[in-house]
Design a protein around this motif. Structure first.
Motif, PDB file in Angstrom:
ATOM      1  N   ASP A 370       0.944  -1.263  -0.043  1.00 30.82           N
ATOM      2  CA  ASP A 370      -0.188   0.092   0.043  1.00 30.82           C
ATOM      3  C   ASP A 370       0.976   1.285   0.129  1.00 30.82           C
ATOM      4  O   ASP A 370       0.691   2.205  -0.768  1.00 30.82           O
ATOM      5  CB  ASP A 370      -0.905  -0.020   1.234  1.00 30.82           C
ATOM      6  N   ALA A 371       1.831   1.189   1.017  1.00 29.48           N
ATOM      7  CA  ALA A 371       2.949   2.461   0.868  1.00 29.48           C
ATOM      8  C   ALA A 371       3.755   2.715  -0.356  1.00 29.48           C
ATOM      9  O   ALA A 371       3.734   3.597  -0.763  1.00 29.48           O
ATOM     10  CB  ALA A 371       3.647   2.311   2.148  1.00 29.48           C
ATOM     11  N   PHE A 375       3.591   5.902  -2.547  1.00 34.15           N
ATOM     12  CA  PHE A 375       4.913   6.525  -2.630  1.00 34.15           C
ATOM     13  C   PHE A 375       5.320   6.637  -4.154  1.00 34.15           C
ATOM     14  O   PHE A 375       5.608   7.788  -4.867  1.00 34.15           O
ATOM     15  CB  PHE A 375       5.772   5.864  -1.835  1.00 34.15           C
ATOM     16  N   CYS A 376       5.078   5.424  -4.834  1.00 34.00           N
ATOM     17  CA  CYS A 376       5.573   5.284  -6.377  1.00 34.00           C
ATOM     18  C   CYS A 376       4.586   6.454  -7.175  1.00 34.00           C
ATOM     19  O   CYS A 376       5.256   7.219  -8.069  1.00 34.00           O
ATOM     20  CB  CYS A 376       5.581   3.950  -6.891  1.00 34.00           C
ATOM     21  N   CYS A 394       7.656   1.906 -10.095  1.00 35.12           N
ATOM     22  CA  CYS A 394       6.613   1.241  -9.139  1.00 35.12           C
ATOM     23  C   CYS A 394       7.465   0.092  -8.560  1.00 35.12           C
ATOM     24  O   CYS A 394       8.759   0.005  -8.989  1.00 35.12           O
ATOM     25  CB  CYS A 394       5.575   0.299  -9.987  1.00 35.12           C
ATOM     26  N   ALA A 395       6.924  -0.550  -7.386  1.00 34.14           N
ATOM     27  CA  ALA A 395       7.581  -1.541  -6.688  1.00 34.14           C
ATOM     28  C   ALA A 395       7.125  -2.860  -6.738  1.00 34.14           C
ATOM     29  O   ALA A 395       5.858  -3.097  -6.916  1.00 34.14           O
ATOM     30  CB  ALA A 395       7.504  -1.082  -5.193  1.00 34.14           C
ATOM     31  N   ALA A 446      13.346  13.531  -7.164  1.00 35.46           N
ATOM     32  CA  ALA A 446      11.879  13.140  -6.922  1.00 35.46           C
ATOM     33  C   ALA A 446      11.548  12.572  -5.467  1.00 35.46           C
ATOM     34  O   ALA A 446      10.850  12.847  -4.880  1.00 35.46           O
ATOM     35  CB  ALA A 446      11.380  12.459  -8.036  1.00 35.46           C
ATOM     36  N   ILE A 447      12.544  11.460  -5.504  1.00 35.17           N
ATOM     37  CA  ILE A 447      12.330  10.673  -4.157  1.00 35.17           C
ATOM     38  C   ILE A 447      12.721  11.487  -2.889  1.00 35.17           C
ATOM     39  O   ILE A 447      12.116  11.532  -1.719  1.00 35.17           O
ATOM     40  CB  ILE A 447      13.336   9.454  -4.292  1.00 35.17           C
ATOM     41  N   LYS A 448      13.850  12.147  -2.917  1.00 35.80           N
ATOM     42  CA  LYS A 448      14.273  13.119  -1.860  1.00 35.80           C
ATOM     43  C   LYS A 448      12.983  14.196  -1.483  1.00 35.80           C
ATOM     44  O   LYS A 448      12.761  14.509  -0.396  1.00 35.80           O
ATOM     45  CB  LYS A 448      15.464  13.943  -2.041  1.00 35.80           C
ATOM     46  N   THR A 449      12.203  14.542  -2.618  1.00 35.19           N
ATOM     47  CA  THR A 449      11.407  15.718  -2.535  1.00 35.19           C
ATOM     48  C   THR A 449      10.220  14.921  -1.666  1.00 35.19           C
ATOM     49  O   THR A 449       9.808  15.252  -0.850  1.00 35.19           O
ATOM     50  CB  THR A 449      10.857  16.043  -3.686  1.00 35.19           C
ATOM     51  N   GLN A 450       9.977  13.742  -1.908  1.00 36.49           N
ATOM     52  CA  GLN A 450       8.805  12.633  -1.258  1.00 36.49           C
ATOM     53  C   GLN A 450       9.293  12.288   0.393  1.00 36.49           C
ATOM     54  O   GLN A 450       8.361  12.478   1.095  1.00 36.49           O
ATOM     55  CB  GLN A 450       8.350  11.819  -2.033  1.00 36.49           C
TER      56      GLN A 450
END
Length: 566
Positions: A370-371, A375-376, A394-395, A446-450
């Motif tokens: 779910d996370a 997140f993705c 995606c994961a 993008a990941i750091k922003t989130q």
């Protein structure tokens, strides 16, 4: 956040003091000017591995100190307390390194090692550079990232899993102590009974070995003993020997007793000696007559000693230790002989535990999935703003069964990897197989922003994360930096005018040659006209270029408007 950095004798820097502000701090300058030295110095004072090559040529030692301000409630206070280091709202870290490979680290004046230092600084600063891209290529690190995105609820389930795994370990140890299944227990019981029977039949006694060793010493020297006793008997009790001589002396002194008390006293003393000598002589004579050597007895003593030595090799270094081992295996044998019910009980508990472990792992996996979806999805949106319009991210989770949870650790049973596609029509593939350097930089941003709102890290350091991007994308990257730095500190190395224009503080790194032929790196804080000149340089303009100056002014104005509207 990092307030001040003091550098001495690092690479081309003789001495420099750099002050940072809350918000976006950007380091710029020509290639090779020494921007990386600043980040190397920060990494060094944060606990990175030291290298003699960082010491300025001709110097014996380099040093870096950093002053941090810590917000109330930050977990770094806990880390400091665990190390018995006094803490307040300011944290001072200093580190030295010498040519001989030795150095020293102090935190608020207290000496620490590099491992202790990293435990503290990991809660203060997140360093991210181009080499850090490899971090995200590890599936284990990808899973950690999703766990952080899942938050406290997932941590609670992981704690429950850790408790179940501790219980499982205890149950397995108890079952092992029972000897395994029925066949294994039978084999073990046979061995224990054999050992017990061997020890009991030996009929060992405390002090027996010492007595046998003493007897062996006598028997192995029988000839010498017999000869010595015979000679002693002759010297003491033979005709005209010691006893006869003492008796004669006593008689002579007795005849003098009437002439004085002193003669009488000597006669009495000699009388005692005569009696003792006669007793010793008789004892020696008797021992000489009674002493005998029995070859069968000597053989029996040697065999008994061999038997005791054999038992000591198997069961203990001495008789007492052998008895201790006997009592221990007797208790184990008794347990094995009557443990069917206990074994069945523990097996049932282990089966229930395994089912619970699987259930918790399934719950953790569902929370992660779910996370990951949420997140993705957010990262995809960020990527679109960074000019990867068709990005898919995606994961992918691998399925698992209850059997797969038999040997898991505290992170659960999940195996996960990030999949990415930058272009429409292309399939999703693992990051390492499809992503370019520029795409990886944007993905990391993008990941750091989130992630910036999901932890208490107050300072982010980016080493040329803008590599491989330009134009409209550079503008968006600058805006992302501005967004993150609204409530965080960013220290970034950049060659992009858009990012330099967005900065709250600009630092220019440059090299100069001194009169004695040495090259030094200078660090200058830019403002006003100097800042405008640096923007013009980055935009490709030359001094006096009206077009470049106008563009620099427009870029600065646009960045100021964006920051004001955040």
């Amino acid at each position: 956040m990092l307030e001040k950095l003091t550098i001495k004798n690092v690479a081309l820097i003789e001495r420099a003091e750099v002050e940072f502000v809350r918000g976006l701090n950007v380091l710029s300058g020509e290639t090779g000017a020494g921007k990386s030295v600043i980040l190397d110095s920060i990494n060094f004072v944060l606990g990175a591995k030291a290298d003699k090559s960082m010491i300025r040529y001709g110097e014996e030692e380099c040093s870096v100190s950093a002053v941090f301000s810590i917000e109330e409630g930050n977990s770094v206070f806990t880390a400091l307390a665990e190390l018995d280091i006094e803490a307040d709202e300011q944290l001072v870290i200093s580190r030295k390194y010498r040519q001989d490979g030795k150095g020293g680290i102090k935190v608020n004046g207290e000496p620490v090692n590099a491992t202790m230092l990293r435990k503290i600084t990991a809660r203060l600063v997140d360093v991210h550079g181009q080499s850090e891209h490899f971090y995200l290529l590890s599936e284990a690190n990808q899973l950690k990232l999703i766990d952080r995105a899942a938050g406290a609820s997932l941590e609670g389930r992981k704690e429950a899993l850790a408790s179940l795994l501790r219980e499982r370990k205890e149950l397995r140890e108890k079952l092992r102590s029972l000897g395994g299944d029925e066949a294994e227990r039978g084999r073990r019981l046979d061995i224990l009974r054999y050992q017990l029977d061997e020890i009991e039949r030996a009929d060992l006694k405390e002090g027996e070995e010492e007595e046998l060793l003493a007897k062996r010493l006598v028997l192995s020297n029988a000839e010498k003993i017999i000869q010595g006793l015979s000679e002693a008997s002759e010297y003491l009790g033979g005709e005209g020997a010691a006893v006869d001589a003492l008796v004669g002396g006593r008689r002579a002194l007795s005849e003098l007793s009437r002439y004085g008390e002193e003669y009488s006293s000597l006669a009495e003393r000699l009388e005692n000696v005569v009696l003792e000598a006669e007793d010793i002589s008789e004892t020696v004579r008797s021992m000489a007559e009674d002493f005998s050597y029995d070859e069968r007895e000597a053989e029996a003593v040697e065999n008994r000693l061999d038997h005791i030595r054999s038992l000591k090799k198997k069961y203990g270094s001495g008789v007492r230790e052998i008895f201790t081992y006997r009592d221990k295996i007797a208790e184990e044998a008794d347990l094995l002989a009557h443990c069917d019910e206990e074994y069945a009980k523990l097996s049932s508990e282990l089966s229930k535990n395994n089912a619970s472990v699987y259930r918790i792992c399934a719950e953790i996996s569902e929370m992660r999935r779910d996370a990951a979806v949420a997140f993705c999805g957010k990262v995809e949106e960020e990527l679109k703003t960074l000019n990867i319009q068709k990005a898919r991210f995606c994961a992918e989770f691998s399925p698992f069964t209850q059997e797969d949870t038999e040997h898991i650790g505290a992170d659960g049973a999940d195996k996960m990897q990030f999949l990415f596609s930058a272009n429409a029509g292309e399939p999703l593939k693992p990051l390492s197989k499809v992503i370019s350097g520029g795409e990886m930089s944007r993905l990391m941003l993008a990941i750091k922003t989130q992630m910036s709102g999901l932890n208490e890290i107050s300072t982010y350091i980016f080493d040329e994360i803008d590599a491989g991007i330009s134009g409209a994308t550079a503008k968006v990257v600058a805006e992302k930096f501005a967004d993150i730095s609204a409530d965080r500190q960013i220290i970034a190395v950049s060659h992009l005018a858009q990012i330099v224009a967005m900065a709250d503080a600009n630092l220019l790194i440059s090299k100069r040659e001194t009169e004695n032929g040495k090259t030094l790196t200078d660090i200058v804080s830019l403002s006003g006209g100097r800042r405008r000149e640096e923007l013009i340089r980055l935009l490709g303009g030359t001094k006096g270029s009206d077009a470049a100056a106008k563009l620099a002014d427009e870029l600065t104005a646009a960045c100021n408007i964006y920051k004001a509207q955040r």
